[in-house]
Motif scaffolding. Structure first.
Motif, PDB file in Angstrom:
ATOM      1  N   ARG A  15      43.154  45.738  39.558  1.00 30.46           N
ATOM      2  CA  ARG A  15      43.353  45.512  40.994  1.00 30.46           C
ATOM      3  C   ARG A  15      42.031  45.119  41.636  1.00 30.46           C
ATOM      4  O   ARG A  15      41.017  45.775  41.428  1.00 30.46           O
ATOM      5  N   TYR A  16      42.033  44.030  42.393  1.00 32.53           N
ATOM      6  CA  TYR A  16      40.859  43.599  43.155  1.00 32.53           C
ATOM      7  C   TYR A  16      41.189  43.624  44.633  1.00 32.53           C
ATOM      8  O   TYR A  16      42.217  43.096  45.057  1.00 32.53           O
ATOM      9  N   ARG A  17      40.288  44.217  45.403  1.00 32.41           N
ATOM     10  CA  ARG A  17      40.421  44.281  46.863  1.00 32.41           C
ATOM     11  C   ARG A  17      39.111  43.797  47.477  1.00 32.41           C
ATOM     12  O   ARG A  17      38.089  43.727  46.802  1.00 32.41           O
ATOM     13  N   CYS A  18      39.140  43.509  48.766  1.00 36.04           N
ATOM     14  CA  CYS A  18      37.904  43.187  49.463  1.00 36.04           C
ATOM     15  C   CYS A  18      37.037  44.439  49.532  1.00 36.04           C
ATOM     16  O   CYS A  18      37.553  45.557  49.554  1.00 36.04           O
ATOM     17  N   THR A  19      35.739  44.236  49.618  1.00 33.80           N
ATOM     18  CA  THR A  19      34.832  45.369  49.754  1.00 33.80           C
ATOM     19  C   THR A  19      34.967  45.954  51.155  1.00 33.80           C
ATOM     20  O   THR A  19      35.542  45.331  52.058  1.00 33.80           O
ATOM     21  N   ARG A  20      34.435  47.137  51.363  1.00 33.91           N
ATOM     22  CA  ARG A  20      34.513  47.777  52.692  1.00 33.91           C
ATOM     23  C   ARG A  20      33.872  46.895  53.758  1.00 33.91           C
ATOM     24  O   ARG A  20      34.418  46.720  54.841  1.00 33.91           O
ATOM     25  N   ARG A 122      45.766  30.937  47.648  1.00 36.54           N
ATOM     26  CA  ARG A 122      44.395  31.390  47.841  1.00 36.54           C
ATOM     27  C   ARG A 122      44.414  32.913  47.913  1.00 36.54           C
ATOM     28  O   ARG A 122      45.108  33.495  48.748  1.00 36.54           O
ATOM     29  N   LEU A 123      43.655  33.547  47.028  1.00 37.04           N
ATOM     30  CA  LEU A 123      43.612  35.007  46.999  1.00 37.04           C
ATOM     31  C   LEU A 123      42.677  35.525  48.081  1.00 37.04           C
ATOM     32  O   LEU A 123      41.625  34.945  48.339  1.00 37.04           O
ATOM     33  N   GLN A 124      43.059  36.630  48.710  1.00 37.45           N
ATOM     34  CA  GLN A 124      42.225  37.220  49.743  1.00 37.45           C
ATOM     35  C   GLN A 124      41.112  38.072  49.146  1.00 37.45           C
ATOM     36  O   GLN A 124      40.178  38.441  49.841  1.00 37.45           O
ATOM     37  N   ALA A 125      41.229  38.380  47.890  1.00 32.59           N
ATOM     38  CA  ALA A 125      40.168  39.086  47.167  1.00 32.59           C
ATOM     39  C   ALA A 125      40.308  38.696  45.710  1.00 32.59           C
ATOM     40  O   ALA A 125      41.425  38.553  45.222  1.00 32.59           O
ATOM     41  N   PRO A 126      39.261  38.471  45.023  1.00 36.52           N
ATOM     42  CA  PRO A 126      37.861  38.543  45.430  1.00 36.52           C
ATOM     43  C   PRO A 126      37.453  37.329  46.259  1.00 36.52           C
ATOM     44  O   PRO A 126      38.026  36.256  46.157  1.00 36.52           O
ATOM     45  N   ILE A 127      36.448  37.543  47.092  1.00 36.22           N
ATOM     46  CA  ILE A 127      35.917  36.507  47.976  1.00 36.22           C
ATOM     47  C   ILE A 127      34.425  36.771  48.136  1.00 36.22           C
ATOM     48  O   ILE A 127      33.982  37.918  48.052  1.00 36.22           O
ATOM     49  N   GLU A 139      32.026  37.623  38.128  1.00 42.73           N
ATOM     50  CA  GLU A 139      32.643  38.428  37.060  1.00 42.73           C
ATOM     51  C   GLU A 139      34.134  38.631  37.316  1.00 42.73           C
ATOM     52  O   GLU A 139      34.948  38.548  36.403  1.00 42.73           O
ATOM     53  N   LYS A 140      34.505  38.868  38.571  1.00 45.31           N
ATOM     54  CA  LYS A 140      35.914  39.044  38.918  1.00 45.31           C
ATOM     55  C   LYS A 140      36.700  37.755  38.672  1.00 45.31           C
ATOM     56  O   LYS A 140      37.816  37.786  38.149  1.00 45.31           O
ATOM     57  N   PHE A 141      36.106  36.604  39.055  1.00 44.28           N
ATOM     58  CA  PHE A 141      36.766  35.323  38.804  1.00 44.28           C
ATOM     59  C   PHE A 141      36.967  35.111  37.303  1.00 44.28           C
ATOM     60  O   PHE A 141      38.048  34.725  36.868  1.00 44.28           O
ATOM     61  N   ARG A 142      35.936  35.364  36.526  1.00 40.40           N
ATOM     62  CA  ARG A 142      36.038  35.186  35.066  1.00 40.40           C
ATOM     63  C   ARG A 142      37.099  36.114  34.479  1.00 40.40           C
ATOM     64  O   ARG A 142      37.819  35.736  33.555  1.00 40.40           O
ATOM     65  N   THR A 143      37.224  37.323  35.020  1.00 37.56           N
ATOM     66  CA  THR A 143      38.244  38.256  34.543  1.00 37.56           C
ATOM     67  C   THR A 143      39.641  37.729  34.852  1.00 37.56           C
ATOM     68  O   THR A 143      40.523  37.763  33.994  1.00 37.56           O
ATOM     69  N   ILE A 144      39.848  37.219  36.061  1.00 42.49           N
ATOM     70  CA  ILE A 144      41.160  36.663  36.427  1.00 42.49           C
ATOM     71  C   ILE A 144      41.485  35.467  35.538  1.00 42.49           C
ATOM     72  O   ILE A 144      42.590  35.343  35.010  1.00 42.49           O
ATOM     73  N   ASP A 145      40.498  34.588  35.354  1.00 44.62           N
ATOM     74  CA  ASP A 145      40.698  33.406  34.519  1.00 44.62           C
ATOM     75  C   ASP A 145      41.001  33.802  33.072  1.00 44.62           C
ATOM     76  O   ASP A 145      41.931  33.286  32.455  1.00 44.62           O
ATOM     77  N   ARG A 146      40.248  34.746  32.531  1.00 46.69           N
ATOM     78  CA  ARG A 146      40.460  35.203  31.151  1.00 46.69           C
ATOM     79  C   ARG A 146      41.813  35.891  31.031  1.00 46.69           C
ATOM     80  O   ARG A 146      42.523  35.727  30.052  1.00 46.69           O
ATOM     81  N   TRP A 147      42.209  36.658  32.050  1.00 44.93           N
ATOM     82  CA  TRP A 147      43.494  37.352  32.049  1.00 44.93           C
ATOM     83  C   TRP A 147      44.632  36.331  31.971  1.00 44.93           C
ATOM     84  O   TRP A 147      45.593  36.504  31.240  1.00 44.93           O
ATOM     85  N   TRP A 148      44.509  35.244  32.755  1.00 45.37           N
ATOM     86  CA  TRP A 148      45.528  34.193  32.723  1.00 45.37           C
ATOM     87  C   TRP A 148      45.569  33.544  31.338  1.00 45.37           C
ATOM     88  O   TRP A 148      46.650  33.354  30.769  1.00 45.37           O
TER      89      TRP A 148
END
Length: 181
Positions: A15-20, A122-127, A139-148
């Motif tokens: 799960r990825y969310r925006c930071t505080r 367009r994803l609202q997180a990560p941004i 790193e989050k982008f690479r994880t999403i790409d690798r997951w796909w």
């Protein structure tokens, strides 16, 4: 030995969310302006103390509300889908995804998912951006790409999207929407 095997297993979902800071930052300039005008009104005796306390309390509660509500927005990666959490929850099957890209939008970089039907999400997180910096964005982008890439399935085939620009150089495999990784 048992513990090493548990650590080696990949997670079932991410799960990825925006930071505080990213959740609160959009309202901070407005908060400063409103608080400043209320202080000026109080100093010039235009407002009573109770009116100032009420308005400042309301505006001070706004960042707290954004912190709580902002936790919902983001993306959840599962083995078969990407669940996009925004005002409406949307589920995208990995087998239907044609590309995962990083795009610039209003001074920020966002992750965009392209689907076989031509739809872009367009994803609202990560941004990440100037005032909403996320050190782990790449790193989050690479994880999403690798997951796909890992979960799209053996039957996945590239589909040329209707709005594809052919002026861009093709990827080594000939697919203009192939992952850069």
């Amino acid at each position: 030995m048992e513990q090493l095997q548990v650590e080696a297993m990949p997670p079932e979902r991410i799960r990825y969310r925006c930071t505080r800071l990213q959740r609160v930052l959009p309202v901070l300039p407005l908060l400063v302006v409103v608080a400043g005008t209320r202080v000026v009104d109080w100093v010039t005796w235009k407002l009573a103390g109770s009116e100032i306390a009420e308005s400042l309390g309301t505006w001070a509660a706004l960042p707290l509300v954004l912190l709580i509500l902002g936790q919902y927005f983001g993306v959840t990666l599962t083995e078969s889908t990407a669940i996009v959490h925004s005002l409406r929850r949307r589920t995208i099957r990995w087998s239907n995804v044609q590309a995962v890209r990083v795009e610039r939008f209003r001074g920020t970089q966002t992750v965009v998912i392209y689907e076989a039907g031509g739809r872009r999400t367009r994803l609202q997180a990560p941004i990440t951006g100037f005032l909403s910096w996320d050190r782990e964005f790449e790193e989050k982008f690479r994880t999403i790409d690798r997951w796909w890439l890992d979960h799209r399935g053996p039957d996945w085939t590239p589909v040329l999207l209707p709005g594809a620009q052919r002026s861009d150089p093709l990827a080594p495999d000939g697919n203009p929407f192939a992952s850069p990784a």
